[in-house]
Design a protein around this motif. Structure first.
Motif, PDB file in Angstrom:
ATOM      1  N   TYR A  21      24.884  -8.643   6.018  1.00 30.84           N
ATOM      2  CA  TYR A  21      23.448  -8.612   5.549  1.00 30.84           C
ATOM      3  C   TYR A  21      23.362  -8.931   4.647  1.00 30.84           C
ATOM      4  N   LEU A  22      22.769 -10.734   4.538  1.00 31.10           N
ATOM      5  CA  LEU A  22      22.205 -11.454   3.223  1.00 31.10           C
ATOM      6  C   LEU A  22      20.462 -11.339   3.308  1.00 31.10           C
ATOM      7  N   CYS A  23      20.805 -10.889   1.894  1.00 33.30           N
ATOM      8  CA  CYS A  23      19.333 -11.565   1.398  1.00 33.30           C
ATOM      9  C   CYS A  23      19.312 -12.391   0.572  1.00 33.30           C
ATOM     10  N   ALA A  24      18.291 -13.218   0.490  1.00 35.99           N
ATOM     11  CA  ALA A  24      17.283 -13.796   0.224  1.00 35.99           C
ATOM     12  C   ALA A  24      16.290 -13.935  -0.359  1.00 35.99           C
ATOM     13  N   SER A  25      16.122 -15.162  -1.486  1.00 36.97           N
ATOM     14  CA  SER A  25      15.006 -15.083  -2.296  1.00 36.97           C
ATOM     15  C   SER A  25      13.972 -16.965  -2.339  1.00 36.97           C
ATOM     16  N   SER A  26      12.619 -16.477  -2.133  1.00 38.09           N
ATOM     17  CA  SER A  26      12.717 -18.019  -2.657  1.00 38.09           C
ATOM     18  C   SER A  26      10.863 -17.693  -3.581  1.00 38.09           C
ATOM     19  N   TYR A  27      10.788 -18.888  -4.588  1.00 42.15           N
ATOM     20  CA  TYR A  27       9.217 -19.169  -5.272  1.00 42.15           C
ATOM     21  C   TYR A  27       8.254 -18.377  -4.205  1.00 42.15           C
ATOM     22  N   TRP A  28       8.370 -19.065  -3.379  1.00 45.84           N
ATOM     23  CA  TRP A  28       7.063 -18.531  -1.504  1.00 45.84           C
ATOM     24  C   TRP A  28       7.723 -19.746  -0.857  1.00 45.84           C
ATOM     25  N   THR A  29       7.213 -19.635   0.810  1.00 47.17           N
ATOM     26  CA  THR A  29       8.016 -20.016   1.288  1.00 47.17           C
ATOM     27  C   THR A  29       7.476 -21.608   1.709  1.00 47.17           C
ATOM     28  N   ASP A  30       6.520 -21.646   1.166  1.00 48.67           N
ATOM     29  CA  ASP A  30       6.293 -22.848   1.500  1.00 48.67           C
ATOM     30  C   ASP A  30       7.102 -24.249   0.837  1.00 48.67           C
ATOM     31  N   SER A  31       7.166 -25.487   2.342  1.00 50.10           N
ATOM     32  CA  SER A  31       8.193 -26.182   1.847  1.00 50.10           C
ATOM     33  C   SER A  31       8.879 -26.591   0.486  1.00 50.10           C
ATOM     34  N   ASN A  32      10.255 -27.363   0.667  1.00 53.92           N
ATOM     35  CA  ASN A  32      10.254 -27.414  -0.667  1.00 53.92           C
ATOM     36  C   ASN A  32      11.038 -27.020  -1.640  1.00 53.92           C
ATOM     37  N   GLN A  33      11.009 -25.114  -1.053  1.00 52.65           N
ATOM     38  CA  GLN A  33      11.577 -24.447  -2.443  1.00 52.65           C
ATOM     39  C   GLN A  33      12.374 -24.209  -1.809  1.00 52.65           C
ATOM     40  N   PRO A  34      14.101 -23.864  -2.112  1.00 53.47           N
ATOM     41  CA  PRO A  34      15.302 -22.784  -1.289  1.00 53.47           C
ATOM     42  C   PRO A  34      15.689 -22.381  -1.446  1.00 53.47           C
ATOM     43  N   GLN A  35      15.911 -21.304  -0.968  1.00 58.20           N
ATOM     44  CA  GLN A  35      16.784 -19.874  -0.492  1.00 58.20           C
ATOM     45  C   GLN A  35      17.795 -19.268  -1.500  1.00 58.20           C
ATOM     46  N   HIS A  36      17.556 -18.990  -2.575  1.00 59.49           N
ATOM     47  CA  HIS A  36      18.863 -18.443  -2.798  1.00 59.49           C
ATOM     48  C   HIS A  36      19.335 -16.911  -2.461  1.00 59.49           C
ATOM     49  N   PHE A  37      20.541 -17.236  -1.604  1.00 56.57           N
ATOM     50  CA  PHE A  37      21.527 -16.165  -1.231  1.00 56.57           C
ATOM     51  C   PHE A  37      21.831 -14.914  -2.368  1.00 56.57           C
ATOM     52  N   GLY A  38      21.773 -14.049  -1.511  1.00 57.58           N
ATOM     53  CA  GLY A  38      22.956 -13.022  -2.237  1.00 57.58           C
ATOM     54  C   GLY A  38      23.840 -12.783  -1.875  1.00 57.58           C
ATOM     55  N   ASP A  39      25.430 -11.942  -2.020  1.00 60.06           N
ATOM     56  CA  ASP A  39      26.746 -11.785  -2.043  1.00 60.06           C
ATOM     57  C   ASP A  39      26.586 -11.101  -0.430  1.00 60.06           C
ATOM     58  N   GLY A  40      25.545 -10.292  -0.392  1.00 61.08           N
ATOM     59  CA  GLY A  40      25.939  -9.726   1.102  1.00 61.08           C
ATOM     60  C   GLY A  40      26.324  -8.462   1.382  1.00 61.08           C
ATOM     61  N   THR A  41      25.923  -7.847   2.225  1.00 65.90           N
ATOM     62  CA  THR A  41      26.667  -6.304   2.441  1.00 65.90           C
ATOM     63  C   THR A  41      27.040  -5.942   3.533  1.00 65.90           C
ATOM     64  N   ARG A  42      28.680  -6.064   3.818  1.00 66.92           N
ATOM     65  CA  ARG A  42      29.486  -6.291   5.126  1.00 66.92           C
ATOM     66  C   ARG A  42      29.296  -4.766   5.555  1.00 66.92           C
ATOM     67  N   LEU A  43      28.466  -4.751   6.300  1.00 68.22           N
ATOM     68  CA  LEU A  43      28.921  -3.499   7.455  1.00 68.22           C
ATOM     69  C   LEU A  43      29.399  -3.328   9.068  1.00 68.22           C
ATOM     70  N   SER A  44      30.175  -2.220   8.770  1.00 67.69           N
ATOM     71  CA  SER A  44      30.689  -1.879   9.831  1.00 67.69           C
ATOM     72  C   SER A  44      30.784  -0.764  10.480  1.00 67.69           C
ATOM     73  N   ILE A  45      30.466  -0.831  11.223  1.00 64.59           N
ATOM     74  CA  ILE A  45      29.653   0.724  12.425  1.00 64.59           C
ATOM     75  C   ILE A  45      30.779   1.280  13.756  1.00 64.59           C
ATOM     76  N   LEU A  46      30.629   1.919  13.260  1.00 64.85           N
ATOM     77  CA  LEU A  46      31.984   2.646  14.164  1.00 64.85           C
ATOM     78  C   LEU A  46      31.384   3.055  15.025  1.00 64.85           C
TER      79      LEU A  46
END
Lengths: 114, 116
Positions: free
Chosen positions: A89-114
């Motif tokens: 599960y990855l989280c990302a952020s950008s200045y706003w949702t307008d075009s021309n704004q790259p989203q920057h990602f975290g390294d994620g949470t690896r989730l395992s459901i037993l």
């Protein structure tokens, strides 16, 4: 190092558990996102928050509940998950949702459901 | 539906060679494109982006080319190094009624392997 921080890095939970994933950014971004990524697949958008309001829900099951307490934080509350929900599960952020704004990602949470 | 796809799922090159990764997109309403690099155990890392009013953009050792006529995007990496080994994704940002909602759509990815 990524400027989007996600915790925990790994999470193992049973189908009856309740847990939360956390995401934090201090770049002043006003748009934040949750993605799900299965192994060997591209990220798939789940939710978009714009100015702390939920703007997009990509038909995600209600067992996933997002929350944006303030402009720097994004949570994903998990309850009664299924084995097929195991993913990165990855989280990302950008200045706003307008075009021309790259989203920057975290390294994620690896989730395992037993 | 609209989709972004990659022609080559895997690419192997020798260190020092130039690499070219291709991407086809089908949503003519997309006006912004991004290339990401994802290493094992990490999230996608922004490499370079390009707006639809441009056909070429250069960064450090990377160049993105956009051909709107045939809806094709490519990433060129010069003097490829072992540290460039990763999965590379293209992503497009479509407009809906002329508005962006940040709904990035990713291609399937290309695995780049660089041999020393």
């Amino acid at each position: 190092d990524t400027e989007v921080t996600q915790t925990p890095k790994h999470l193992v939970m049973g189908m009856t558990n309740k847990k939360s994933l956390k995401c934090e950014q201090h770049m002043g971004h006003r748009a934040m996102y949750w993605y799900k990524q299965k192994a060997k697949k591209p990220p798939e958008l789940m939710f978009v928050y714009s100015y702390e309001k939920l703007s997009i829900n990509e038909s995600v099951p209600s067992r996933f509940s997002p929350e944006c307490p303030n402009s720097s934080l994004l949570n994903l509350h998990l309850h009664a998950l299924q084995p097929e929900d195991s993913a990165l599960y990855l989280c990302a952020s950008s200045y706003w949702t307008d075009s021309n704004q790259p989203q920057h990602f975290g390294d994620g949470t690896r989730l395992s459901i037993l | 539906g609209e989709s972004v796809g990659l022609h080559l799922p895997t690419l192997s090159v020798q260190e020092g060679d130039n690499s070219i990764i291709n991407c086809a997109y089908s949503n003519s309403a997309s006006d912004y494109f991004i290339w990401y690099k994802q290493e094992s155990g990490k999230g996608p890392q922004f490499i370079i982006d390009i707006r639809s009013n441009m056909d070429k953009r250069q960064g450090q050792r990377v160049t993105v080319l956009l051909n709107k006529t045939v809806k094709h995007l490519s990433l060129q990496i010069a003097a490829t190094q072992p540290g460039d080994s990763a999965v590379y994704f293209c992503a497009e940002n479509p407009l809906y009624g002329g508005t962006s909602y940040g709904k990035l759509t990713f291609g399937q990815g290309t695995i780049l392997t660089v041999h020393p």
